[in-house]
Design a protein around this motif. Structure first.
Motif, PDB file in Angstrom:
ATOM      1  N   VAL A   1     -15.568  -4.480  38.146  1.00 49.56           N
ATOM      2  CA  VAL A   1     -15.855  -3.210  37.464  1.00 49.56           C
ATOM      3  C   VAL A   1     -16.909  -2.396  38.203  1.00 49.56           C
ATOM      4  O   VAL A   1     -16.736  -1.183  38.419  1.00 49.56           O
ATOM      5  CB  VAL A   1     -16.307  -3.469  36.010  1.00 49.56           C
ATOM      6  N   TYR A   2     -17.993  -3.036  38.634  1.00 47.55           N
ATOM      7  CA  TYR A   2     -19.114  -2.284  39.191  1.00 47.55           C
ATOM      8  C   TYR A   2     -19.063  -2.123  40.705  1.00 47.55           C
ATOM      9  O   TYR A   2     -19.551  -1.132  41.239  1.00 47.55           O
ATOM     10  CB  TYR A   2     -20.435  -2.941  38.789  1.00 47.55           C
ATOM     11  N   LEU A   3     -18.501  -3.090  41.399  1.00 48.53           N
ATOM     12  CA  LEU A   3     -18.453  -2.998  42.864  1.00 48.53           C
ATOM     13  C   LEU A   3     -17.142  -2.415  43.364  1.00 48.53           C
ATOM     14  O   LEU A   3     -17.113  -1.768  44.410  1.00 48.53           O
ATOM     15  CB  LEU A   3     -18.692  -4.381  43.482  1.00 48.53           C
ATOM     16  N   PHE A   4     -16.047  -2.641  42.630  1.00 51.08           N
ATOM     17  CA  PHE A   4     -14.745  -2.111  43.049  1.00 51.08           C
ATOM     18  C   PHE A   4     -14.231  -0.984  42.140  1.00 51.08           C
ATOM     19  O   PHE A   4     -13.140  -0.458  42.369  1.00 51.08           O
ATOM     20  CB  PHE A   4     -13.709  -3.232  43.107  1.00 51.08           C
ATOM     21  N   LYS A   5     -15.027  -0.645  41.115  1.00 49.87           N
ATOM     22  CA  LYS A   5     -14.719   0.497  40.230  1.00 49.87           C
ATOM     23  C   LYS A   5     -13.342   0.372  39.560  1.00 49.87           C
ATOM     24  O   LYS A   5     -12.596   1.343  39.465  1.00 49.87           O
ATOM     25  CB  LYS A   5     -14.796   1.813  41.014  1.00 49.87           C
ATOM     26  N   ILE A   6     -13.024  -0.823  39.103  1.00 54.36           N
ATOM     27  CA  ILE A   6     -11.748  -1.064  38.430  1.00 54.36           C
ATOM     28  C   ILE A   6     -11.949  -0.960  36.918  1.00 54.36           C
ATOM     29  O   ILE A   6     -12.973  -1.400  36.390  1.00 54.36           O
ATOM     30  CB  ILE A   6     -11.185  -2.442  38.813  1.00 54.36           C
ATOM     31  N   ASP A   7     -10.968  -0.375  36.230  1.00 58.83           N
ATOM     32  CA  ASP A   7     -11.031  -0.246  34.777  1.00 58.83           C
ATOM     33  C   ASP A   7     -11.208  -1.622  34.136  1.00 58.83           C
ATOM     34  O   ASP A   7     -10.557  -2.594  34.555  1.00 58.83           O
ATOM     35  CB  ASP A   7      -9.743   0.404  34.267  1.00 58.83           C
ATOM     36  N   PRO A   8     -12.101  -1.744  33.128  1.00 62.59           N
ATOM     37  CA  PRO A   8     -12.372  -3.060  32.521  1.00 62.59           C
ATOM     38  C   PRO A   8     -11.134  -3.789  32.022  1.00 62.59           C
ATOM     39  O   PRO A   8     -11.026  -5.010  32.172  1.00 62.59           O
ATOM     40  CB  PRO A   8     -13.317  -2.707  31.371  1.00 62.59           C
ATOM     41  N   LYS A   9     -10.189  -3.066  31.396  1.00 60.34           N
ATOM     42  CA  LYS A   9      -8.982  -3.736  30.893  1.00 60.34           C
ATOM     43  C   LYS A   9      -8.164  -4.325  32.033  1.00 60.34           C
ATOM     44  O   LYS A   9      -7.718  -5.476  31.973  1.00 60.34           O
ATOM     45  CB  LYS A   9      -8.128  -2.736  30.093  1.00 60.34           C
ATOM     46  N   LEU A  10      -7.964  -3.540  33.109  1.00 63.32           N
ATOM     47  CA  LEU A  10      -7.229  -4.047  34.269  1.00 63.32           C
ATOM     48  C   LEU A  10      -8.016  -5.166  34.943  1.00 63.32           C
ATOM     49  O   LEU A  10      -7.436  -6.126  35.465  1.00 63.32           O
ATOM     50  CB  LEU A  10      -6.964  -2.913  35.260  1.00 63.32           C
ATOM     51  N   ALA A  11      -9.347  -5.056  34.917  1.00 66.69           N
ATOM     52  CA  ALA A  11     -10.192  -6.079  35.534  1.00 66.69           C
ATOM     53  C   ALA A  11     -10.012  -7.430  34.857  1.00 66.69           C
ATOM     54  O   ALA A  11     -10.108  -8.473  35.516  1.00 66.69           O
ATOM     55  CB  ALA A  11     -11.662  -5.656  35.485  1.00 66.69           C
ATOM     56  N   THR A  12      -9.732  -7.441  33.552  1.00 69.65           N
ATOM     57  CA  THR A  12      -9.502  -8.723  32.876  1.00 69.65           C
ATOM     58  C   THR A  12      -8.237  -9.396  33.405  1.00 69.65           C
ATOM     59  O   THR A  12      -8.181 -10.618  33.556  1.00 69.65           O
ATOM     60  CB  THR A  12      -9.399  -8.542  31.346  1.00 69.65           C
ATOM     61  N   SER A  13      -7.202  -8.591  33.711  1.00 68.92           N
ATOM     62  CA  SER A  13      -5.973  -9.149  34.288  1.00 68.92           C
ATOM     63  C   SER A  13      -6.235  -9.675  35.696  1.00 68.92           C
ATOM     64  O   SER A  13      -5.804 -10.779  36.050  1.00 68.92           O
ATOM     65  CB  SER A  13      -4.874  -8.079  34.334  1.00 68.92           C
TER      66      SER A  13
END
Length: 261
Positions: free
Chosen positions: A32-44
């Motif tokens: 989330v913080y280093l690659f700026k990925i949406d939290p929901k997608l980050a869980t996947s």
């Protein structure tokens, strides 16, 4: 920041290899913080990265005789059921915008990160605390093991975390396993949980970047190799307090960032 993210990904595997958990609790903040990925997608993404990394560690621990298949299955089966219910039913019904307080929007992503931060802080206390002498019983309490498996499945399903920091104590107290066997068995459970959760996500998410997942997983895999080899020489219990303080700082940072920045 991305270069730092790839470097930080090594720590995911390093933690899993050394103490059988903790790596998954770092994956979400890194994504989330280093690659700026949406939290929901980050869980996947987290489920895939942690799962594939844990699988690589399973082979090493199997060769060392640290896997207990029966205990892993009693834990993993109810856990998988919880994961599927959470990810394929409940989490889909949570709206992206939950409510607004004085122009402050509470979104699904905000909720995921705040709960994750609270989970990190809670986990850090158990890691920082000095290990107590384990009083082991003669028999494995499989029913209690299965119940805790279902609870861990809820956490894994909602947050994309493997739950190793909960699995390890469960295996120590209810499966009567020594620490090294708890670590190896934990990796097998984490793999099963993460794999099922990610495969379920494939039906509802078509925007997965597999090249990115492969690159992050390869870095975590390097960390896993290092961690597994170090586990033969270093007592994981001695490293837990250090890792616990790191997790505590990260959890506080997430809460501050999400609330005020």
């Amino acid at each position: 920041m991305e270069y730092f993210g790839y470097l930080a990904s090594v720590i995911i595997g390093l933690s899993l290899g050394l103490i059988g958990g903790g790596g998954s609790i770092l994956t979400i903040p890194i994504l989330v913080y280093l690659f700026k990925i949406d939290p929901k997608l980050a869980t996947s993404y987290s489920l895939f990265i942690v799962g594939i990394t844990a699988l690589s560690g399973c082979f090493s621990h199997y060769r060392m005789g640290n896997l207990r298949i029966k205990s892993a299955l009693y834990f993993a089966v109810p856990s998988v059921f919880s994961i599927l219910v959470i990810r394929e039913v409940i989490i889909l019904k949570i709206p992206n915008l939950l409510f607004t307080i004085n122009n402050f929007q509470v979104t699904k992503g905000f909720l995921i990160m705040i709960i994750f931060a609270i989970l990190m802080i809670t986990a850090s206390f158990s890691m920082i605390a000095k290990a107590k002498t384990q009083i082991q019983t003669a028999n494995t309490n499989y029913w209690q093991l299965a119940l805790i498996g279902a609870i861990v499945g809820i956490i894994t399903g909602f947050l994309g975390a493997g739950g190793g920091f909960l699995i390890i104590p469960a295996l120590l107290f209810f499966a009567n396993l020594p620490m090294k066997q708890a670590v190896g068995t934990s990796l097998l459970i984490i793999f099963i949980n993460s794999a099922i959760g990610f495969l379920g996500d494939l039906y509802i998410n078509t925007s997965i970047n597999y090249f990115f997942l492969a690159s992050i997983s390869s870095m975590a895999f390097i960390g896993m190799i290092i961690g597994t080899r170090l586990s033969k020489k270093i007592d994981g219990n001695k490293l837990k307090p250090i890792f616990g303080w790191f997790i505590l700082v990260m959890g506080i940072y997430i809460i501050v960032k999400e609330m005020f920045f």
